[in-house]
Design a protein around this motif. Structure first.
Motif, PDB file in Angstrom:
ATOM      1  N   ALA A  95       7.290   5.476   6.156  1.00 40.33           N
ATOM      2  CA  ALA A  95       7.002   6.085   4.868  1.00 40.33           C
ATOM      3  C   ALA A  95       7.974   7.225   4.589  1.00 40.33           C
ATOM      4  CB  ALA A  95       5.584   6.613   4.853  1.00 40.33           C
ATOM      5  N   GLU A 135      -1.555  -4.997  -5.172  1.00 34.24           N
ATOM      6  CA  GLU A 135      -2.167  -3.709  -4.833  1.00 34.24           C
ATOM      7  C   GLU A 135      -2.313  -2.827  -6.062  1.00 34.24           C
ATOM      8  OE1 GLU A 135       0.399  -2.746  -1.551  1.00 34.24           O
ATOM      9  OE2 GLU A 135      -0.464  -4.607  -0.814  1.00 34.24           O
ATOM     10  N   LEU A 182      -6.486   1.130   1.965  1.00 37.99           N
ATOM     11  CA  LEU A 182      -5.211   1.778   2.290  1.00 37.99           C
ATOM     12  C   LEU A 182      -5.168   2.185   3.761  1.00 37.99           C
ATOM     13  CD1 LEU A 182      -4.611   3.953  -0.906  1.00 37.99           C
ATOM     14  CD2 LEU A 182      -3.697   1.702  -0.360  1.00 37.99           C
ATOM     15  N   VAL A 190      -1.233   2.879   4.886  1.00 37.28           N
ATOM     16  CA  VAL A 190      -0.507   3.644   3.873  1.00 37.28           C
ATOM     17  C   VAL A 190      -0.770   5.136   4.073  1.00 37.28           C
ATOM     18  CG1 VAL A 190      -0.407   4.203   1.396  1.00 37.28           C
ATOM     19  CG2 VAL A 190      -0.448   1.824   2.155  1.00 37.28           C
ATOM     20  N   HIS A 240       1.536   6.697  -4.545  1.00 33.91           N
ATOM     21  CA  HIS A 240       1.759   6.695  -3.097  1.00 33.91           C
ATOM     22  C   HIS A 240       1.973   5.298  -2.528  1.00 33.91           C
ATOM     23  CE1 HIS A 240       1.769  10.889  -2.146  1.00 33.91           C
ATOM     24  NE2 HIS A 240       0.709  11.086  -2.913  1.00 33.91           N
ATOM     25  N   VAL A 241       1.245   4.310  -3.067  1.00 34.48           N
ATOM     26  CA  VAL A 241       1.473   2.937  -2.595  1.00 34.48           C
ATOM     27  C   VAL A 241       2.914   2.533  -2.910  1.00 34.48           C
ATOM     28  CG1 VAL A 241       0.917   0.524  -3.129  1.00 34.48           C
ATOM     29  CG2 VAL A 241      -0.917   2.151  -2.591  1.00 34.48           C
ATOM     30  N   VAL A 244       5.472   4.520  -0.573  1.00 34.82           N
ATOM     31  CA  VAL A 244       5.545   4.024   0.802  1.00 34.82           C
ATOM     32  C   VAL A 244       6.327   2.709   0.863  1.00 34.82           C
ATOM     33  CG1 VAL A 244       4.129   3.104   2.683  1.00 34.82           C
ATOM     34  CG2 VAL A 244       3.470   5.228   1.567  1.00 34.82           C
ATOM     35  N   ARG A 293       4.294  -4.716   5.658  1.00 34.16           N
ATOM     36  CA  ARG A 293       2.854  -4.476   5.487  1.00 34.16           C
ATOM     37  C   ARG A 293       2.061  -5.162   6.583  1.00 34.16           C
ATOM     38  NH1 ARG A 293       3.130  -5.085   0.158  1.00 34.16           N
ATOM     39  NH2 ARG A 293       2.065  -7.085   0.090  1.00 34.16           N
TER      40      ARG A 293
END
Ligand code: ZN
Length: 698
Positions: free
Chosen positions: A17, A136, A156, A161, A332-333, A336, A463
């Motif tokens: 991240a 997502e 998450l 995440v 944020h998703v 990352v 992922r």
């Protein structure tokens, strides 16, 4: 940094991240040839400076003047040179796996080949745009109620995440760690998280540079929100609201210094009590959704590391508009995932993070892809890597050095002028119980449950790998601690002490020239890798590590009087490093770096005496005009040869528990009379302290 982090010699490479921030991803250009005799590279030295005035400059001055940081690096130095060489070998391993993917019989090596190939496919990533995260983002857009929000938090957390690979979650994190009262068993841990800036102080510092970083963060959020559905005005409004939300979270977050107290971050709590602390979340439902069924009952217990933070989460879940939460999670998703989405997402992320690191250009794709493979399947690629890069003789030599160092520390504890017999006895028990791990694990990790299949995109594979790691870790909750597990991969240029297992760990990646050169003189090797072994060992006896017993339990084994004496000595170290400038007018934080500084000072002292012991009474020869004592200290100081961009120095000064390289050399040798003697330093010299001024701990 919610749980007890293992204490490394260098700041660990950031997880995916934060990959673009890459605080340690500074790198070497030309590697200088090391003379096989003395180990000392005279071309790097600046002998116009007295070693007693500035030993760092004396050892590395010419190199500092001439070294150029490549645009895609945030710094260069000895550690980065090794990392680059290690990565070149890793690249060969990965390319071979990719070339053999069609015929490969070993399912794990086949996954390695598929994964690397998918990550290298930039054309497909560019074509896909934000498609890999479309599902997502759709789920996030459908959040209507606090219960939906909880379900998304759980999702998450399962995806990792918020923390790169491995247990994470937004806005709080869920993980597993050894129980502080019973280190043989893992306990579930909930801890603070949820911030997009590197740490809490970045939200509050009023200086112009900190304000500029906040502005850039808002710009980055605005761009990302626009790319994922907002018009410009809405994106701006949402970005401001996210900053406000994160500032509130930051305000309730513990500082890095406060979290160095292991008691302050351990609060055994039942799920029912957690419900009283944060009633806005149905915790039984949450744990069921994450898949941690052992916690899905009111009587189950876990560690709530920062209760105040969870109280704030409660307030925010009830009072912050759902619309703001949706924007926060969407941002944020995307953030990352950004490093492996299309180029436009990648570049927005890079533009922001380079402000924190000073990096001018992105790293080449193969380097980034190798880093991902090392993070996610490090023990699959590490096995092949070790076969090329780490001969069994190296392992035996390092093993012997550890034995010598521990024998010296054992004697020094026994003859310590300030400790009582009772404490000495306990310290020796702890020292002798330290578990040693050298090179690579005895048992390699099993990746058969990781889903990597043909047709998946690189972003999907990342992922999947993160989910594998989360599941692996979270399934350890309430189970026995696996003492064979490694927290670093074999090619890593780093080492650590882990207080809850009472172990020292040296990956093969750091046992490489010039840190460890099987052909170099012993004095140099003891100064270089010997000091690393001493550093990690001393962590068991620094201000934090000393609070854990031989089994890794948080249990006080000190007499009150000895503990008071230790604190007085530690205070000298705090005052000493508070006096050093890190960059511009920013000083080293003596409290934040205390454990590392104690480990540096103790580590080099132990290494010095272990080297002397290895001579068995024979005098060390003079080589290249240097005595053995001088080569020892030159070996140490040249290991810390490092040049960082000012942005990285600044970020490190605020977040890194290690002192800047210059002070890891000059600060440490100034506390060692052995150094004064080696270079005939006299009272009045900058690096000479009078008796009684030095901490003299170990
Ligand atoms: Zn350390």
């Amino acid at each position: 940094m919610k749980r007890m982090e293992p204490h490394s010699i260098l700041r660990p490479a950031p997880a995916l991240a934060l990959a673009a921030i890459a605080l340690l991803a500074f790198a070497g250009v030309a590697t200088v040839a090391i003379a096989q005799t003395s180990g000392v590279n005279k071309a790097n030295m600046d002998t116009s400076v007295s070693p007693c005035q500035d030993f760092y400059r004396y050892t590395n001055g010419k190199w500092m003047d001439s070294a150029v940081i490549p645009p895609s690096y945030t710094g260069i130095g000895a550690a980065r040179e090794i990392a680059d060489k290690n990565q070149d070998i890793l690249r060969q391993v990965l390319e071979k796996a990719a070339a053999n993917v069609a015929t490969e019989k070993d399912p794990t090596q086949k996954k390695v080949g598929l994964f690397y190939t998918a990550l290298m496919d930039s054309a497909s990533a560019d074509k896909a745009g934000a498609a890999p995260i479309a599902e997502e983002l759709k789920t996030i857009a459908a959040i209507k109620t606090p219960a939906d929000l909880r379900t998304e938090f759980a999702r998450l957390a399962k995806m990792g995440v918020g923390a790169g690979f491995g247990p994470g979650g937004m806005p709080f994190r869920i993980g597993a760690e050894p129980d502080r009262d019973n280190s043989a068993v893992n306990i579930g841990t909930i801890s603070q998280g949820g911030l997009g800036l590197p740490e809490r102080d970045f939200y509050f510092r009023q200086d112009p540079k900190s304000a500029a970083i906040r502005d850039a963060y808002v710009t980055y959020m605005t761009k990302t929100l626009q790319k994922t559905g907002d018009d410009e005005a809405t994106a701006k409004k949402n970005a401001d609201a996210i900053l406000k939300l994160e500032t509130t979270l930051a305000d309730s977050s513990m500082s890095r210094v406060a979290m160095r107290d292991p008691h302050a971050i351990f609060h055994r709590t039942t799920v029912k009590e957690l419900g009283a602390l944060c009633p806005a979340i149905d915790w039984t439902a949450y744990f069921n959704e994450v898949g941690i069924t052992v916690l899905a009952s009111p009587t189950a217990t876990l560690n709530v590391a920062q209760p105040m933070f969870m109280r704030q989460v409660n307030t925010l879940v009830t009072s912050t508009p759902i619309e703001t939460w949706r924007a926060y999670l969407r941002f944020h998703v995307t953030r990352v995932a950004a490093p492996w989405l299309s180029t436009d997402f990648f570049m927005d992320n890079f533009a922001y993070s380079s402000l924190l690191s000073g990096q001018k250009e992105p790293q080449t794709r193969w380097k980034r892809a190798s880093q991902v493979l090392d993070f996610t399947m490090g023990e699959a690629v590490g096995k092949a890597w070790v076969a090329v890069a780490f001969p069994p003789e190296s392992k035996a030599r390092v093993q012997e050095m550890v034995t010598n160092l521990h024998a010296v520390l054992n004697d020094r504890i026994a003859s310590s002028p300030w400790m009582s017999e009772a404490t000495k006895k306990q310290a020796a028990v702890k020292l002798n119980a330290i578990l040693r791990k050298i090179g690579y694990p005895d048992t390699w990790r099993d990746y058969s449950a990781m889903k990597i299949e043909p047709g998946m995109s690189g972003a999907q594979m990342i992922r999947s790998a993160a989910a594998f790691e989360v599941n692996r870790r979270l399934s350890q909750i309430n189970k026995p601690v696996d003492r064979g597990e490694w927290g670093m991969t074999p090619p890593t240029v780093n080492a650590y002490y882990n207080p809850t297992v009472n172990e020292i760990v040296f990956p093969a990646g750091i046992l490489q020239p010039p840190y460890f050169d099987p052909k170099a003189d012993e004095a140099f090797n003891y100064g270089a890798v010997g000091s690393v072994i001493g550093h990690e060992t001393t962590h068991g006896f620094d201000d934090e590590g000393r609070q854990f017993d031989a089994q890794g339990n948080l249990k006080d084994w000190w007499t009150a009087d000895d503990a008071a004496k230790f604190k007085d000595k530690a205070q000298k170290v705090v005052d000493q490093y508070n006096g050093y400038v890190a960059v511009d007018t920013l000083h080293v934080n003596g409290r934040l770096t205390l454990g590392e500084n104690i480990a540096d000072i103790g580590g080099l002292t132990i290494a010095f005496h272990a080297w002397q012991r290895s001579l068995h009474g024979k005098p060390a020869p003079v080589i290249d005009g240097f005595t053995g004592e001088q080569r020892f200290f030159l070996g140490y100081a040249s290991e810390w040869r490092r040049k960082l961009r000012p942005e990285s120095m600044r970020t490190a000064a605020l977040t890194d528990p290690h002192s800047p390289a210059e002070w890891r050399v000059n600060g440490v040798v100034s506390d060692m009379p052995e150094f004064y003697k080696a270079f005939s330093c006299k009272s009045g010299d900058a690096l000479v302290k009078a008796d009684g001024q030095r901490p003299d701990i170990w």
